[in-house]
Design an enzyme around this catalytic site. Structure first.
Site, PDB file in Angstrom:
ATOM      1  N   ASP A   2       0.862  -1.183   0.000  1.00 20.30           N
ATOM      2  CA  ASP A   2       0.000   0.000   0.000  1.00 20.30           C
ATOM      3  C   ASP A   2       0.908   1.246   0.000  1.00 20.30           C
ATOM      4  O   ASP A   2       2.117   1.154   0.196  1.00 20.30           O
ATOM      5  CB  ASP A   2      -0.964  -0.028   1.191  1.00 20.30           C
ATOM      6  CG  ASP A   2      -2.179   0.847   0.947  1.00 20.30           C
ATOM      7  OD1 ASP A   2      -2.159   1.661  -0.008  1.00 20.30           O
ATOM      8  OD2 ASP A   2      -3.162   0.744   1.698  1.00 20.30           O
ATOM      9  N   GLU A  57     -10.379   7.447   4.072  1.00 24.08           N
ATOM     10  CA  GLU A  57      -9.321   6.962   4.962  1.00 24.08           C
ATOM     11  C   GLU A  57      -9.373   7.656   6.332  1.00 24.08           C
ATOM     12  O   GLU A  57     -10.439   7.881   6.869  1.00 24.08           O
ATOM     13  CB  GLU A  57      -7.959   7.094   4.273  1.00 24.08           C
ATOM     14  CG  GLU A  57      -7.955   6.344   2.922  1.00 24.08           C
ATOM     15  CD  GLU A  57      -6.580   6.180   2.313  1.00 24.08           C
ATOM     16  OE1 GLU A  57      -5.626   5.883   3.037  1.00 24.08           O
ATOM     17  OE2 GLU A  57      -6.468   6.324   1.077  1.00 24.08           O
TER      18      GLU A  57
HETATM   19  C1  BGC Z   1      -5.098   3.118   0.255  1.00 26.23           C
HETATM   20  C2  BGC Z   1      -5.370   2.019  -0.746  1.00 26.23           C
HETATM   21  C3  BGC Z   1      -5.278   2.559  -2.134  1.00 26.23           C
HETATM   22  C4  BGC Z   1      -3.951   3.231  -2.339  1.00 26.23           C
HETATM   23  C5  BGC Z   1      -3.787   3.832  -3.714  1.00 26.23           C
HETATM   24  C6  BGC Z   1      -3.850   3.866  -0.056  1.00 26.23           C
HETATM   25  O1  BGC Z   1      -3.703   4.965   0.781  1.00 26.23           O
HETATM   26  O2  BGC Z   1      -4.996   2.567   1.550  1.00 26.23           O
HETATM   27  O3  BGC Z   1      -6.622   1.457  -0.499  1.00 26.23           O
HETATM   28  O4  BGC Z   1      -5.479   1.521  -3.048  1.00 26.23           O
HETATM   29  O5  BGC Z   1      -3.783   4.257  -1.402  1.00 26.23           O
HETATM   30  O6  BGC Z   1      -4.560   4.952  -3.888  1.00 26.23           O
HETATM   31  C1  BGC Z   2      -4.045   7.941  -0.733  1.00 24.81           C
HETATM   32  C2  BGC Z   2      -3.765   8.318  -2.126  1.00 24.81           C
HETATM   33  C3  BGC Z   2      -3.853   9.816  -2.132  1.00 24.81           C
HETATM   34  C4  BGC Z   2      -2.786  10.384  -1.225  1.00 24.81           C
HETATM   35  C5  BGC Z   2      -2.896  11.863  -1.141  1.00 24.81           C
HETATM   36  C6  BGC Z   2      -2.877   8.420   0.094  1.00 24.81           C
HETATM   37  O1  BGC Z   2      -2.953   7.963   1.399  1.00 24.81           O
HETATM   38  O2  BGC Z   2      -4.285   6.606  -0.664  1.00 24.81           O
HETATM   39  O3  BGC Z   2      -4.617   7.696  -3.026  1.00 24.81           O
HETATM   40  O4  BGC Z   2      -3.754  10.361  -3.398  1.00 24.81           O
HETATM   41  O5  BGC Z   2      -2.814   9.814   0.066  1.00 24.81           O
HETATM   42  O6  BGC Z   2      -1.991  12.424  -0.294  1.00 24.81           O
END
Ligand code: BGC
Ligand code: BGC
Length: 860
Positions: free
Chosen positions: A341, A541
C-alpha cells in the site's frame, strides 16, 4: 505566502534552537534524537507469531499451460538485475514520466486518489488513455537491449471507475452489503471493468474485503459488512465480475480487469477503529473473521492482493512473513502479485519509504512507492546486489508479476488504446450501466422508521425537498469519487450523474405533483410532505476516523431543520447519507420516516424509485435493504459484537411497506463526551484547541500559559492578544532579544500523526511579521516514543525576513518534513514549537493541519 520549506529539516546533532531548548528542559537523550527506535524488546515482529498449519489450505483455480510457464521462465532468465528491480516498483503518475519508465523499466504505475494525467485529477478520459499509451510504449521500448515487458496501471476503481469524469459511480460497499444480492455485485464488477478498460487501465485496487469491527473507522463504508459471511460471498462475486471466469478466454482480458483483494489482513479490526492502526485480535479471530473474504477471492482467481497498512498484535503486516508468505502464499497457494500500500513499507521497523528490504524479504512482490520510487530503486538494487534481498526472493517476486502479465495477455494486447472497449467514451455512464447502479441504489436503501405508513408517497403530492444532500452528487457519492476525499467537486463534474432531488423531481412531475427545492426549509404554503436529505460530508481513509458515533456532535443544524418542519405539521421523511451507521436518536424522533441511504453514488434517482408509489398508492419498488452493520443504541456502540446492550436495530434489520413502521420515542441524551484532544486543530478563535495548552519556555524553565497571555520569567518572550479576523483571535509573540525562548502548544499524552504525515498533510498557520528576526528562528515539533524523547525542526529566519511587514500570510509545512528530520510522528506532544533568541515580533493565529497541497513545500 513565504516559502518555509526550502531548508532541510535538521536532526541529530544539528538540531535547531527549538530542540536545544526542549532538550535542555526535558532532558532529551541526544544520542537517540537522530531516528526514533520503535518497539520494545522482544519486538512485536517477533512475538506476533502465526501458526500456518492452523490455516486452511487452498488450491486456486488458475492453471497455466506448459507453454506459458516455459515463456515465463525464459523471460525471467533473460532479465538483468536492474530490470528485475524495476519490475517490483510501482510509482504514482504524479511523480513518474514515461521516460522514467523507459529508463528504469518500472513494472507498474498507479494513480493515487488525487492524481490524474499531467496533474489534473479531472482530466477527460481521453487524456487517461493517451497517458496509458505513453507508459505502455515506454515499457515496450527495446532500445539499449531492454526487454519489452508491458506495464500495468493500477487504479482505485472501487465503486465504479470512480476517478474518471462521466463514469457510473455505484453505491459504496456498505450500501451494497445491504442489498444481500451477490448476482448484482457480480454485475457491478462487470460494468466497473468495462468502464475501466475505456480509459486504458487494466488493474483495479478493489474489492476491499475488510470485515469492519468498529465503525468509527473512516473506511467503514468500503466494507460490505461487519459479518464475515457477506464479505465471503461478495468477494467471489466481485472478483468474478471484474476478472471473468478462470479458464475462459476472456479471463483478465477484453472487458475484464485484474482485481486486488485488499487490505490483507485485519484492516477492519484495528484498535478503536483507527486507520492504519493495530489489530489486536487473536490468531483465530484474524483467521475466521478477517480472512473470510480472501479465501473466497483467491478461490475465485484473484490475481493480486494488497498488504494492509495496519499491524497485527503490534507488528506491521508489511513486515510480517508469517502472514504474507506462510499464510497467503504457502497455505492459500496465492501465486499472483502481492502489492504494497501507499508508502506503507516505510512504516516497518527499520524501514523508510525509500529503503525497505525487510518487506520484500517478508513476501511483498511490488512496492507501492508513489513519490519515493527513485531512491527506493537505488536502495533495492544495492540490496539485491549485496544479497540482502536474496536473488531467489527477487526472482519469485518478478516471476509473479510476469505471470499475471502473461495470464492477462498483455504481451499480445497491443497499446491500451488498441484494446477492446478503449476509447469508447460514450460507454462511460451508458444507460445500461446506470440502470445497474440505479438498481443497486434501490436495493441498498434500508427503511428504519415509517410511522403511520407515511411512505410510500404519491407522486401527485406537493413535495418539499430540503437538506444539503438533496441536490449534491458529491455528497451522495462520498470519498473516492473523482477526488480522493470526494471534496472540491460540484454536480457539473458528474455529467452522467443525477442528484437525489433530480430523481424526485422527475417522479413527481411525471405523477402530476409539485416539487420545490429549498435550502433552509422555508416555503410558501404548506407542502404535503418534506423529504430531508442530510448526512455526513465526504471523507476518505483517516480523515473519516471519528471518536463517537453521534451524528455531527458540534452541529445540530439538520436536527433543527427537521424539528422546524415537524412544528409546522409537515410530515418529515429523512434520507440519511452516511458511510456508517450512526447514533441519530434525535433525528429519528424528529422524523416520520427514516431511510438509511448510505453513499448511493451517481444514481440518485434510485431513491425516488422506492419512496414514490403509483398514484393509486401501490408501490413501484418496495424496500429490500437489510442492515449489514448493526445500528447503534448509543454513540459508543461501535458494532453489535461489542458491548452488552442490544443494538437499536440489529444486523439484518430493514422494514418493508408491509411492516408497521412505528418507533417509540428514543432517549436523546448523550453521556458526558470524552475529552478527546483535537488532532487537527491546535489553536483557533484565540484559544488552544481541546486537549492542548499553550506553554512558554526560557533557558531555565517551561510553564503552561492557559490563557495564552503572559511572559517568560526572564521577560525574553511576551505574549499578548491581537485581532486577526475577530476580537483577540490571534497572539503577538514578542521576543525582546535578551535570551532564547520558545512558544509551544503541547499536551502530556502524545497524539499519533503518522497517518497524517504519510497522507501529505501540512502544518498550517497564519502569521504576520511586525519586526523581522535578527537571528535564527526555528519551527519544530516535539514527540516522545516510549523512553525516547525526540524532536525535529526547520529554520525559518530567512523566510520571515523576506515576508512583507505587518501583513497576514499563511505558512504551510509538510508534516513529513519533521518525520524526515527524525521526529516520531506516532507520539507527538507538541505540534508547534517556535524558538529564537530574538528580537522578533510575530503575530500567529489558526494553527492546524490541512490536506491541501496548494503551496505546501517539500523539505529538500
Ligand atoms: C489506500 C489504498 C489505495 C492506495 C492507492 C492507499 O492509501 O490505503 O486502499 O489503493 O492508497 O490509492
Ligand atoms: C491515498 C492516495 C492519495 C494520497 C494523497 C494516500 O494515502 O491513498 O490515493 O492520493 O494519500 O496524499
Amino acid at each position: 505566502m513565504v516559502n518555509l520549506g526550502l531548508q532541510r529539516a535538521r536532526h541529530g546533532a544539528a538540531l535547531g534552537t527549538a530542540v536545544a531548548i526542549a532538550c535542555a528542559l526535558a532532558g532529551c537523550d541526544r544520542e537517540t534524537n537522530a531516528m526514533p527506535t520503535h518497539g520494545a524488546t522482544p519486538s512485536a515482529q517477533e512475538t506476533a507469531v502465526i501458526h500456518p498449519e492452523q490455516w486452511p489450505k487452498l488450491s486456486p483455480p488458475v492453471q497455466d499451460s506448459p507453454a506459458l510457464n516455459a515463456r515465463l521462465e525464459a523471460l525471467l532468465a533473460s532479465l538483468s538485475i536492474e530490470e528485475k528491480v524495476g519490475q517490483i516498483i510501482q510509482a504514482d503518475i504524479g511523480s513518474v514520466t514515461p521516460d522514467d519508465v523507459r529508463k528504469y523499466r518500472l513494472g507498474s504505475v498507479l494513480n493515487g486518489g488525487n492524481s490524474g494525467p499531467h496533474g489534473d485529477d479531472l482530466a477527460p478520459a481521453k487524456k487517461w488513455l493517451e497517458l496509458a499509451d505513453a507508459f505502455y510504449e515506454a515499457s515496450m521500448d527495446t532500445s539499449g537491449s531492454h526487454k519489452a515487458i508491458p506495464i500495468i496501471w493500477g487504479s482505485d476503481a472501487i465503486h465504479g471507475n470512480n476517478n474518471i469524469v462521466g463514469a457510473t459511480i455505484f453505491p459504496h460497499n456498505i450500501g451494497l452489503g445491504a442489498t444481500r444480492n451477490p448476482e448484482l455485485i457480480k454485475r457491478i464488477g462487470e460494468v466497473t471493468a468495462i468502464e475501466t478498460r475505456i480509459s486504458g487501465q487494466e488493474w483495479t485496487f478493489a474489492p476491499t474485503l475488510a470485515v469492519v469491527q468498529d465503525v468509527r473507522w473512516g473506511r467503514s463504508y468500503e466494507s460490505y459488512s461487519e459479518q464475515p459471511e457477506i464479505v465471503h460471498e461478495y468477494a467471489s462475486a466481485m472478483v468474478q465480475g471484474l476478472q471473468g471466469e478462470p479458464g475462459s478466454p476472456e479471463f483478465l482480458k477484453g472487458k475484464h480487469v485484474i482485481t486486488t483483494a485488499k487490505h490483507f489482513v485485519g484492516d477492519g479490526g484495528t484498535f478503536e477503529g483507527r486507520d492504519q492502526g493495530d489489530n489486536r485480535a487473536s490468531e483465530k479471530v484474524l483467521r475466521d473473521i478477517h480472512t473470510a473474504g480472501y479465501t473466497a477471492a483467491i478461490n475465485a482467481g484473484a490475481q493480486s492482493v494488497m498488504a494492509s497498512f495496519s499491524s497485527w498484535q503490534g507488528a506491521k503486516v508489511h513486515g510480517h512473513k508469517g502472514l504474507l508468505t506462510d499464510v497467503l502464499k504457502d497455505r492459500f497457494g496465492f501465486d499472483g502479485i502481492l502489492v504494497g500500500d501507499w508508502n506503507a513499507h516505510g512504516q516497518v521497523d527499520g524501514c523508510s519509504t525509500t529503503n525497505c528490504a525487510a518487506t520484500i524479504n517478508a513476501g511483498l512482490d511490488m512496492f507501492m512507492a508513489p513519490d519515493g520510487w527513485r531512491a527506493l530503486y537505488d536502495n533495492t538494487l544495492a540490496q539485491a546486489r549485496s544479497g540482502e534481498i536474496p536473488m531467489a526472493r527477487l526472482d519469485d517476486a518478478v516471476r509473479r508479476i510476469l505471470r499475471v502479465k502473461l495470464r492477462a495477455g498483455l504481451f499480445e494486447a497491443g497499446k491500451p488504446s488498441s484494446r477492446p472497449l478503449a476509447g469508447q467514451f460514450n460507454l462511460l455512464g451508458a444507460p445500461e450501466h446506470r440502470s445497474v447502479a440505479r438498481q443497486a441504489v434501490r436495493e441498498s436503501l434500508v427503511l428504519l422508521k415509517n410511522a403511520k405508513h407515511v411512505l410510500p408517497l404519491k407522486p401527485s403530492m406537493n413535495v418539499l425537498v430540503v437538506g444539503d444532500g438533496a441536490d449534491n452528487i458529491a455528497k451522495q457519492s462520498g470519498g473516492w469519487s473523482l477526488t480522493w476525499q470526494g471534496t472540491g467537486v460540484t454536480n457539473a463534474n458528474f455529467p452522467n450523474g443525477e442528484s437525489i432531488y433530480s430523481g424526485i423531481r422527475s417522479a413527481v412531475r411525471a405523477g402530476g405533483g409539485k416539487v420545490t427545492l429549498s435550502a433552509n426549509g422555508d416555503v410558501k404554503g404548506k407542502p404535503d410532505v418534506a423529504i430531508v436529505v442530510f448526512g455526513e460530508d465526504p471523507y476518505a481513509e483517516f480523515q473519516g476516523d471519528v471518536d463517537t458515533l453521534e451524528y455531527k456532535p458540534g452541529n445540530k443544524a439538520d436536527l433543527a431543520l427537521l424539528r422546524k418542519l415537524r412544528e409546522a405539521n409537515v410530515p418529515v421523511v429523512s434520507v440519511f447519507l452516511s458511510g456508517r451507521p450512526m447514533w441519530v436518536n434525535p433525528e429519528l424522533n424528529a422524523s416520520d420516516a427514516f431511510v438509511a441511504a448510505w453513499l448511493p453514488g451517481t444514481e440518485g434517482g434510485g431513491v425516488a424509485d422506492v419512496l414514490f408509489a403509483k398514484n393509486d398508492g401501490t408501490a413501484n419498488h418496495d424496500f429490500k435493504g437489510r442492515l449489514s452493520f448493526a445500528w447503534p443504541r448509543t454513540p459508543e456502540q461501535v458494532t453489535e459484537t461489542r458491548g452488552t446492550e442490544a443494538p437499536l436495530f440489529a444486523y439484518g434489520f430493514g422494514l418493508t411497506y408491509r411492516d408497521t413502521g412505528e418507533l417509540d420515542a428514543l432517549p436523546e441524551t448523550v453521556a458526558q463526551r470524552r475529552d478527546v484532544a483535537s488532532t487537527r486543530e491546535y489553536f483557533s478563535a484565540g484559544r488552544a484547541a481541546n486537549g492542548w495548552t499553550i506553554a512558554l519556555a526560557d533557558g531555565q524553565s517551561r510553564q503552561p500559559l492557559p490563557t495564552g497571555i503572559g511572559a517568560t520569567a526572564d521577560g525574553a518572550l511576551k505574549i499578548t492578544a491581537i485581532d486577526r479576523g475577530a476580537q483577540e483571535d490571534a497572539r503577538l509573540l514578542n521576543w525582546s532579544g535578551t535570551g532564547s525562548a520558545s512558544f509551544i502548544i503541547e499536551r502530556n499524552d502524545p497524539i499519533d500523526l503518522q497517518r497524517e504525515a504519510n497522507g501529505q498533510l501540512s502544518l498550517v498557520f497564519d502569521y504576520r511579521v511586525d519586526t523581522a528576526p535578527a537571528g535564527g528562528v526555528s519551527l519544530g515539533v516535539e514527540c516522545h516514543g516510549g523512553a525516547n524523547k525526540c524532536a525535529s525542526s526547520i529554520q525559518i529566519e530567512d523566510q520571515l525576513q523576506r515576508a512583507p511587514k505587518k501583513e497576514w500570510q499563511q505558512a504551510r509545512i509538510l508534516l513529513s518534513c519533521f518525520q524526515q528530520g527524525g521526529a516520531d510522528m506516532r507520539a507527538i506532544t507538541a505540534p508547534i514549537v517556535l524558538s529564537t533568541a530574538g528580537p522578533l515580533q510575530l503575530g500567529i493565529a489558526n494553527v492546524r493541519l490541512d490536506t491541501g497541497l496548494q503551496g505546501a513545500v517539500t523539505c529538500q
